[in-house]
Write a protein that holds these residues in place. Structure first.
Motif, PDB file in Angstrom:
ATOM      1  N   ASP A   1       0.852  -1.177   0.000  1.00  0.00           N
ATOM      2  CA  ASP A   1       0.000   0.000   0.000  1.00  0.00           C
ATOM      3  C   ASP A   1       0.893   1.234   0.000  1.00  0.00           C
ATOM      4  O   ASP A   1       1.555   1.551   0.995  1.00  0.00           O
ATOM      5  N   LEU A   2       0.926   1.960  -1.119  1.00  0.00           N
ATOM      6  CA  LEU A   2       1.803   3.131  -1.240  1.00  0.00           C
ATOM      7  C   LEU A   2       1.287   4.352  -0.499  1.00  0.00           C
ATOM      8  O   LEU A   2       1.955   5.378  -0.458  1.00  0.00           O
ATOM      9  N   ALA A   3       0.108   4.253   0.115  1.00  0.00           N
ATOM     10  CA  ALA A   3      -0.439   5.386   0.868  1.00  0.00           C
ATOM     11  C   ALA A   3       0.229   5.525   2.233  1.00  0.00           C
ATOM     12  O   ALA A   3       0.112   6.569   2.871  1.00  0.00           O
ATOM     13  N   THR A   4       0.942   4.499   2.673  1.00  0.00           N
ATOM     14  CA  THR A   4       1.574   4.539   3.994  1.00  0.00           C
ATOM     15  C   THR A   4       3.098   4.576   3.863  1.00  0.00           C
ATOM     16  O   THR A   4       3.661   3.982   2.937  1.00  0.00           O
ATOM     17  N   PRO A   5       3.779   5.231   4.789  1.00  0.00           N
ATOM     18  CA  PRO A   5       5.243   5.243   4.752  1.00  0.00           C
ATOM     19  C   PRO A   5       5.844   3.843   4.884  1.00  0.00           C
ATOM     20  O   PRO A   5       6.852   3.530   4.245  1.00  0.00           O
ATOM     21  N   ASP A   6       5.211   2.984   5.704  1.00  0.00           N
ATOM     22  CA  ASP A   6       5.715   1.607   5.843  1.00  0.00           C
ATOM     23  C   ASP A   6       5.585   0.847   4.529  1.00  0.00           C
ATOM     24  O   ASP A   6       6.473   0.067   4.162  1.00  0.00           O
ATOM     25  N   GLY A   7       4.484   1.063   3.824  1.00  0.00           N
ATOM     26  CA  GLY A   7       4.288   0.404   2.543  1.00  0.00           C
ATOM     27  C   GLY A   7       5.315   0.837   1.512  1.00  0.00           C
ATOM     28  O   GLY A   7       5.821   0.023   0.737  1.00  0.00           O
ATOM     29  N   ARG A   8       5.644   2.117   1.506  1.00  0.00           N
ATOM     30  CA  ARG A   8       6.641   2.623   0.558  1.00  0.00           C
ATOM     31  C   ARG A   8       8.024   2.054   0.867  1.00  0.00           C
ATOM     32  O   ARG A   8       8.769   1.680  -0.048  1.00  0.00           O
ATOM     33  N   ALA A   9       8.360   1.954   2.160  1.00  0.00           N
ATOM     34  CA  ALA A   9       9.651   1.373   2.546  1.00  0.00           C
ATOM     35  C   ALA A   9       9.698  -0.112   2.179  1.00  0.00           C
ATOM     36  O   ALA A   9      10.730  -0.617   1.714  1.00  0.00           O
ATOM     37  N   HIS A  10       8.571  -0.792   2.369  1.00  0.00           N
ATOM     38  CA  HIS A  10       8.486  -2.213   2.021  1.00  0.00           C
ATOM     39  C   HIS A  10       8.663  -2.398   0.507  1.00  0.00           C
ATOM     40  O   HIS A  10       9.328  -3.341   0.062  1.00  0.00           O
ATOM     41  N   LEU A  11       8.093  -1.523  -0.283  1.00  0.00           N
ATOM     42  CA  LEU A  11       8.236  -1.595  -1.740  1.00  0.00           C
ATOM     43  C   LEU A  11       9.699  -1.492  -2.142  1.00  0.00           C
ATOM     44  O   LEU A  11      10.188  -2.289  -2.950  1.00  0.00           O
ATOM     45  N   VAL A  12      10.407  -0.542  -1.584  1.00  0.00           N
ATOM     46  CA  VAL A  12      11.820  -0.354  -1.929  1.00  0.00           C
ATOM     47  C   VAL A  12      12.630  -1.592  -1.556  1.00  0.00           C
ATOM     48  O   VAL A  12      13.446  -2.079  -2.345  1.00  0.00           O
ATOM     49  N   GLN A  13      12.371  -2.136  -0.366  1.00  0.00           N
ATOM     50  CA  GLN A  13      13.106  -3.326   0.087  1.00  0.00           C
ATOM     51  C   GLN A  13      12.821  -4.528  -0.802  1.00  0.00           C
ATOM     52  O   GLN A  13      13.748  -5.220  -1.247  1.00  0.00           O
ATOM     53  N   GLN A  14      11.540  -4.788  -1.097  1.00  0.00           N
ATOM     54  CA  GLN A  14      11.177  -5.939  -1.922  1.00  0.00           C
ATOM     55  C   GLN A  14      11.667  -5.787  -3.360  1.00  0.00           C
ATOM     56  O   GLN A  14      12.115  -6.759  -3.972  1.00  0.00           O
ATOM     57  N   ALA A  15      11.586  -4.602  -3.907  1.00  0.00           N
ATOM     58  CA  ALA A  15      12.048  -4.377  -5.274  1.00  0.00           C
ATOM     59  C   ALA A  15      13.550  -4.593  -5.376  1.00  0.00           C
ATOM     60  O   ALA A  15      14.037  -5.168  -6.363  1.00  0.00           O
ATOM     61  N   ASP A  16      14.285  -4.161  -4.370  1.00  0.00           N
ATOM     62  CA  ASP A  16      15.730  -4.368  -4.350  1.00  0.00           C
ATOM     63  C   ASP A  16      16.052  -5.857  -4.325  1.00  0.00           C
ATOM     64  O   ASP A  16      16.936  -6.326  -5.043  1.00  0.00           O
TER      65      ASP A  16
END
Length: 167
Positions: A42-57
């Motif tokens: 969920d890109l609406a939350t800061p935790d979701g955005r951090a999770h996206l960066v980690q998983q994409a990496d």
């Protein structure tokens, strides 16, 4: 040459169509969305955005050729701002180390001139399209028929009682 793309909003709409087109061309696509994607976030939350960066990496092996920030919500809602603006900015900033460095380019003003690199100052010998004066086409004379039509299309004077005359 196969490239690796990360697309946010890849489960529906333009993101889904873009992902399908890139996969058809033989590229690797990592999709991110609320559901039905490689990275469910969920890109609406800061935790979701951090999770996206980690998983994409992790999924890309630390190497992405392009990031397409296509996730978005319509409407006047604080959640829409969180996804549309903060989600896109955090995605691009967080994944920048995974993308290869590129030389910034600007489009040239002439189709025949070679592309120029972005500089801090424009060249003194060549003015950019922004600083160039706009040359407007000359005014054309109206034909006799156009002038006649224009002269007959005047508003009628009001009647003596103060109301507009009937047509």
């Amino acid at each position: 040459m196969s490239r690796t793309y990360l697309i946010t909003g890849a489960a529906s709409g333009i993101g889904k169509a873009t992902a399908a087109g890139l996969k058809e061309q033989g590229h690797t696509v990592i999709g991110a969305d609320l559901k039905d994607a490689d990275i469910v976030v969920d890109l609406a939350t800061p935790d979701g955005r951090a999770h996206l960066v980690q998983q994409a990496d992790e999924l890309s092996g630390g190497r992405l050729d392009a990031v397409i920030a296509g996730a978005g919500l319509a409407g006047f809602d604080p959640r829409a701002v969180s996804v549309n603006y903060f989600g896109a900015v955090a995605t691009l900033e967080g994944l920048r180390p995974c993308c290869p460095p590129v030389q910034p380019r600007v489009p040239s003003s002439s189709p025949r001139s070679p592309p120029s690199t972005l500089t801090t100052r424009p060249s003194p010998t060549r003015r950019s399209a922004v600083t160039r004066k706009r040359r407007w086409p000359p005014l054309r004379r109206r034909s006799t028929g156009e002038r006649a039509m224009r002269s007959t299309a005047r508003p009628r004077p009001p009647s003596p009682d103060g109301y507009a005359a009937p047509p």
